[in-house]
Design a protein around this motif. Structure first.
Motif, PDB file in Angstrom:
ATOM      1  N   GLY A   1       0.764  -1.248   0.000  1.00  0.00           N
ATOM      2  CA  GLY A   1       0.000   0.000   0.000  1.00  0.00           C
ATOM      3  C   GLY A   1       0.785   1.282   0.000  1.00  0.00           C
ATOM      4  N   ALA A   2       2.116   1.231  -0.252  1.00  0.00           N
ATOM      5  CA  ALA A   2       2.937   2.442  -0.160  1.00  0.00           C
ATOM      6  C   ALA A   2       2.787   3.373  -1.361  1.00  0.00           C
ATOM      7  CB  ALA A   2       4.407   2.064   0.006  1.00  0.00           C
ATOM      8  N   TYR A   3       2.306   2.864  -2.503  1.00  0.00           N
ATOM      9  CA  TYR A   3       2.137   3.719  -3.687  1.00  0.00           C
ATOM     10  C   TYR A   3       0.847   4.526  -3.539  1.00  0.00           C
ATOM     11  CZ  TYR A   3       5.472   0.725  -6.393  1.00  0.00           C
ATOM     12  OH  TYR A   3       6.555   0.016  -6.869  1.00  0.00           O
ATOM     13  N   ALA A   4       0.784   5.365  -2.539  1.00  0.00           N
ATOM     14  CA  ALA A   4      -0.433   6.113  -2.254  1.00  0.00           C
ATOM     15  C   ALA A   4      -0.094   7.307  -1.376  1.00  0.00           C
ATOM     16  CB  ALA A   4      -1.458   5.217  -1.550  1.00  0.00           C
ATOM     17  N   GLU A   5      -1.035   8.227  -1.251  1.00  0.00           N
ATOM     18  CA  GLU A   5      -0.802   9.420  -0.435  1.00  0.00           C
ATOM     19  C   GLU A   5      -0.943   9.135   1.055  1.00  0.00           C
ATOM     20  OE1 GLU A   5      -1.922  13.220  -3.073  1.00  0.00           O
ATOM     21  OE2 GLU A   5      -3.619  11.861  -2.758  1.00  0.00           O
ATOM     22  N   PHE A   6      -1.670   8.073   1.407  1.00  0.00           N
ATOM     23  CA  PHE A   6      -1.787   7.630   2.795  1.00  0.00           C
ATOM     24  C   PHE A   6      -1.676   6.113   2.836  1.00  0.00           C
ATOM     25  CE2 PHE A   6      -3.969  11.706   2.845  1.00  0.00           C
ATOM     26  CZ  PHE A   6      -3.498  12.286   4.008  1.00  0.00           C
ATOM     27  N   ALA A   7      -1.107   5.593   3.924  1.00  0.00           N
ATOM     28  CA  ALA A   7      -0.989   4.154   4.098  1.00  0.00           C
ATOM     29  C   ALA A   7      -0.971   3.833   5.584  1.00  0.00           C
ATOM     30  CB  ALA A   7       0.281   3.635   3.431  1.00  0.00           C
ATOM     31  N   THR A   8      -1.388   2.626   5.925  1.00  0.00           N
ATOM     32  CA  THR A   8      -1.349   2.192   7.318  1.00  0.00           C
ATOM     33  C   THR A   8      -0.197   1.212   7.520  1.00  0.00           C
ATOM     34  OG1 THR A   8      -2.972   0.461   6.820  1.00  0.00           O
ATOM     35  CG2 THR A   8      -3.797   2.517   7.768  1.00  0.00           C
ATOM     36  N   ALA A   9       0.365   1.245   8.732  1.00  0.00           N
ATOM     37  CA  ALA A   9       1.510   0.390   9.054  1.00  0.00           C
ATOM     38  C   ALA A   9       1.379  -0.139  10.465  1.00  0.00           C
ATOM     39  CB  ALA A   9       2.806   1.176   8.914  1.00  0.00           C
ATOM     40  N   SER A  10       1.982  -1.299  10.689  1.00  0.00           N
ATOM     41  CA  SER A  10       2.110  -1.826  12.040  1.00  0.00           C
ATOM     42  C   SER A  10       3.243  -1.115  12.742  1.00  0.00           C
ATOM     43  CB  SER A  10       2.381  -3.327  11.994  1.00  0.00           C
ATOM     44  OG  SER A  10       2.851  -3.786  13.251  1.00  0.00           O
ATOM     45  N   PRO A  11       3.083  -0.766  14.010  1.00  0.00           N
ATOM     46  CA  PRO A  11       4.198  -0.158  14.757  1.00  0.00           C
ATOM     47  C   PRO A  11       5.419  -1.067  14.841  1.00  0.00           C
ATOM     48  CG  PRO A  11       2.127   0.042  15.964  1.00  0.00           C
ATOM     49  CD  PRO A  11       1.871  -0.889  14.825  1.00  0.00           C
ATOM     50  N   ASP A  12       5.226  -2.361  14.630  1.00  0.00           N
ATOM     51  CA  ASP A  12       6.330  -3.318  14.719  1.00  0.00           C
ATOM     52  C   ASP A  12       7.235  -3.291  13.504  1.00  0.00           C
ATOM     53  OD1 ASP A  12       5.328  -4.178  17.161  1.00  0.00           O
ATOM     54  OD2 ASP A  12       4.115  -5.758  16.232  1.00  0.00           O
ATOM     55  N   THR A  13       6.828  -2.587  12.426  1.00  0.00           N
ATOM     56  CA  THR A  13       7.600  -2.624  11.187  1.00  0.00           C
ATOM     57  C   THR A  13       8.003  -1.230  10.700  1.00  0.00           C
ATOM     58  OG1 THR A  13       5.622  -2.588   9.770  1.00  0.00           O
ATOM     59  CG2 THR A  13       6.442  -4.744  10.479  1.00  0.00           C
ATOM     60  N   ILE A  14       7.901  -0.226  11.571  1.00  0.00           N
ATOM     61  CA  ILE A  14       8.345   1.125  11.229  1.00  0.00           C
ATOM     62  C   ILE A  14       9.191   1.672  12.381  1.00  0.00           C
ATOM     63  CG2 ILE A  14       6.385   1.635   9.725  1.00  0.00           C
ATOM     64  CD1 ILE A  14       5.181   3.295  12.011  1.00  0.00           C
ATOM     65  N   ALA A  15       9.943   2.717  12.084  1.00  0.00           N
ATOM     66  CA  ALA A  15      10.782   3.372  13.092  1.00  0.00           C
ATOM     67  C   ALA A  15      10.918   4.834  12.719  1.00  0.00           C
ATOM     68  CB  ALA A  15      12.156   2.706  13.163  1.00  0.00           C
ATOM     69  N   LEU A  16      11.448   5.622  13.629  1.00  0.00           N
ATOM     70  CA  LEU A  16      11.700   7.018  13.312  1.00  0.00           C
ATOM     71  C   LEU A  16      12.697   7.100  12.152  1.00  0.00           C
ATOM     72  CD1 LEU A  16      12.012   8.638  16.866  1.00  0.00           C
ATOM     73  CD2 LEU A  16      10.027   8.622  15.325  1.00  0.00           C
ATOM     74  N   LYS A  17      12.427   7.984  11.228  1.00  0.00           N
ATOM     75  CA  LYS A  17      13.268   8.167  10.049  1.00  0.00           C
ATOM     76  C   LYS A  17      14.677   8.589  10.459  1.00  0.00           C
ATOM     77  CE  LYS A  17      12.840  12.007   7.681  1.00  0.00           C
ATOM     78  NZ  LYS A  17      14.255  12.517   7.740  1.00  0.00           N
ATOM     79  N   PRO A  18      15.707   8.065   9.765  1.00  0.00           N
ATOM     80  CA  PRO A  18      17.055   8.570  10.029  1.00  0.00           C
ATOM     81  C   PRO A  18      17.095  10.091   9.896  1.00  0.00           C
ATOM     82  CG  PRO A  18      17.137   6.637   8.600  1.00  0.00           C
ATOM     83  CD  PRO A  18      15.693   6.997   8.747  1.00  0.00           C
ATOM     84  N   ARG A  19      17.686  10.761  10.865  1.00  0.00           N
ATOM     85  CA  ARG A  19      17.686  12.230  10.886  1.00  0.00           C
ATOM     86  C   ARG A  19      18.431  12.825   9.696  1.00  0.00           C
ATOM     87  NH1 ARG A  19      19.647  10.693  15.613  1.00  0.00           N
ATOM     88  NH2 ARG A  19      21.683  11.619  15.133  1.00  0.00           N
ATOM     89  N   THR A  20      19.450  12.106   9.226  1.00  0.00           N
ATOM     90  CA  THR A  20      20.311  12.650   8.179  1.00  0.00           C
ATOM     91  C   THR A  20      19.791  12.389   6.765  1.00  0.00           C
ATOM     92  OG1 THR A  20      21.621  10.615   8.301  1.00  0.00           O
ATOM     93  CG2 THR A  20      22.377  12.505   9.606  1.00  0.00           C
ATOM     94  N   LEU A  21      18.665  11.711   6.641  1.00  0.00           N
ATOM     95  CA  LEU A  21      18.097  11.417   5.325  1.00  0.00           C
ATOM     96  C   LEU A  21      16.814  12.207   5.099  1.00  0.00           C
ATOM     97  CD1 LEU A  21      18.422   7.525   4.965  1.00  0.00           C
ATOM     98  CD2 LEU A  21      20.103   9.297   4.432  1.00  0.00           C
ATOM     99  N   ASP A  22      16.573  12.599   3.844  1.00  0.00           N
ATOM    100  CA  ASP A  22      15.263  13.147   3.507  1.00  0.00           C
ATOM    101  C   ASP A  22      14.308  11.983   3.263  1.00  0.00           C
ATOM    102  OD1 ASP A  22      15.687  12.205   0.878  1.00  0.00           O
ATOM    103  OD2 ASP A  22      16.427  14.157   0.169  1.00  0.00           O
ATOM    104  N   PHE A  23      13.063  12.283   2.937  1.00  0.00           N
ATOM    105  CA  PHE A  23      12.066  11.222   2.807  1.00  0.00           C
ATOM    106  C   PHE A  23      12.360  10.297   1.622  1.00  0.00           C
ATOM    107  CE2 PHE A  23       9.516  14.253   5.346  1.00  0.00           C
ATOM    108  CZ  PHE A  23       9.134  13.397   6.380  1.00  0.00           C
TER     109      PHE A  23
END
Length: 314
Positions: free
Chosen positions: A94-116
């Protein structure tokens, strides 16, 4: 929201840009305002129906597993994330979209030194490389690893992780990408078009095979007794491996928030980097997957939501 939808298996023309309702987060889900989505070979393999026997998709579906974006809402049971945080990670789809849902178990805070865009290029390939080398290959400091397609998505992270762990790293790549692979930390780069890799690599502890086919078959000969071939692409011939006194296994990546946190730390400390091959707007998802399907891509392809076009290009 706008999203890419697939109503039937087929070629890239089945990717359709449509307007649909955004997903509603379940109690244990996070709603992400997607800023960028990574494009992986697995995306077009699913779309084409190549893996439908093992991974059938409920049609229609929205492709994409690598995501980077901003937390828009959290389910009632979610404690680890807050609205407004920048995150990256892995979706079931579902990532090819403007909104998507994720499990908290499979995401983390974005690396600070990277853009999106950069962050969206990281999750699947980096976790695959890490788990292949360390969880399955048990690569140790001082050992030798041969990484095929070392300039590709999985390969570029595998080279860096192996070097970070203290291994001697041999990578295969085209001559055009040899300097890039060396810049990642490879001790030795073999131009696979000019030299059969088995003439150079010998007594290897771990082979990371992302290609399968003839490359995989020829790789058994470079392993030392007791060495291991880890494949991310095709089931290896375990009987041939046993005959040669080596081991072989195919793996699939398991998304992990804690591993994403560790990888983000390595990135932010400057020990690991990513590389973007090309960025496309969501409206050009077809072209993005077609480029991926051609192979020989250095780094990662990414879709960027903020560069949306008005219609899906023909």
């Amino acid at each position: 929201m706008r999203a890419i939808r697939v109503h039937r298996y087929g070629e890239s023309d089945v990717l359709q840009l449509e307007t649909v309702a955004p997903p509603e987060p379940q109690p244990n889900e996070v709603l992400i305002r997607v800023q960028a989505a990574g494009v992986n070979p697995f995306d077009w393999k699913i779309r084409s129906g190549m893996v439908k026997e093992v991974l059938p998709m409920p049609l229609p579906y929205t492709p994409g597993m690598d995501v980077a974006g901003i937390v828009e809402a959290v389910g009632t049971d979610v404690k680890a994330f807050q609205v407004g945080q920048s995150v990256y990670g892995e979706l079931k789809m579902g990532a090819y979209a403007e909104f998507a849902t994720a499990s908290p178990d499979t995401i983390a805070l974005k690396p600070r030194t990277l853009d999106f865009v950069q962050a969206a290029s990281v999750p699947m390939v980096s976790m695959t490389a890490y788990q292949a080398l360390f969880n399955h290959g048990d690569l140790k400091p001082g050992q030798t690893v041969l990484i095929h397609a070392a300039s590709g998505g999985v390969g570029m992270f595998a080279v860096q992780f192996a070097k970070w762990r203290g291994a001697y790293v041999i990578g295969t790549a085209s001559a055009a990408n040899a300097d890039f692979v060396r810049s990642l930390g490879a001790n030795q780069v073999i131009d696979y078009r000019a030299t059969p890799f088995e003439q150079v690599a010998q007594n290897v502890d771990v082979v990371l095979d992302t290609l399968g086919g003839d490359t995989q078959t020829r790789s058994y000969a470079v392993l030392k007794p007791g060495g291991i071939l880890i494949s991310t692409s095709a089931p290896p011939d375990t009987q041939e491996a046993q005959r040669r006194g080596v081991r072989a296994k195919m793996i699939s990546m398991e998304a992990s928030a804690s591993l994403l946190e560790q990888i983000a730390s390595l990135i932010d400390s400057g020990q690991v980097k990513t590389d973007i091959a090309q960025t496309f707007p969501l409206s050009q998802a077809r072209q993005a997957q077609e480029l991926s399907q051609k192979g020989h891509v250095r780094g990662k392809i990414v879709l960027q939501m903020s560069a949306l076009g008005s219609a899906l290009s023909q």
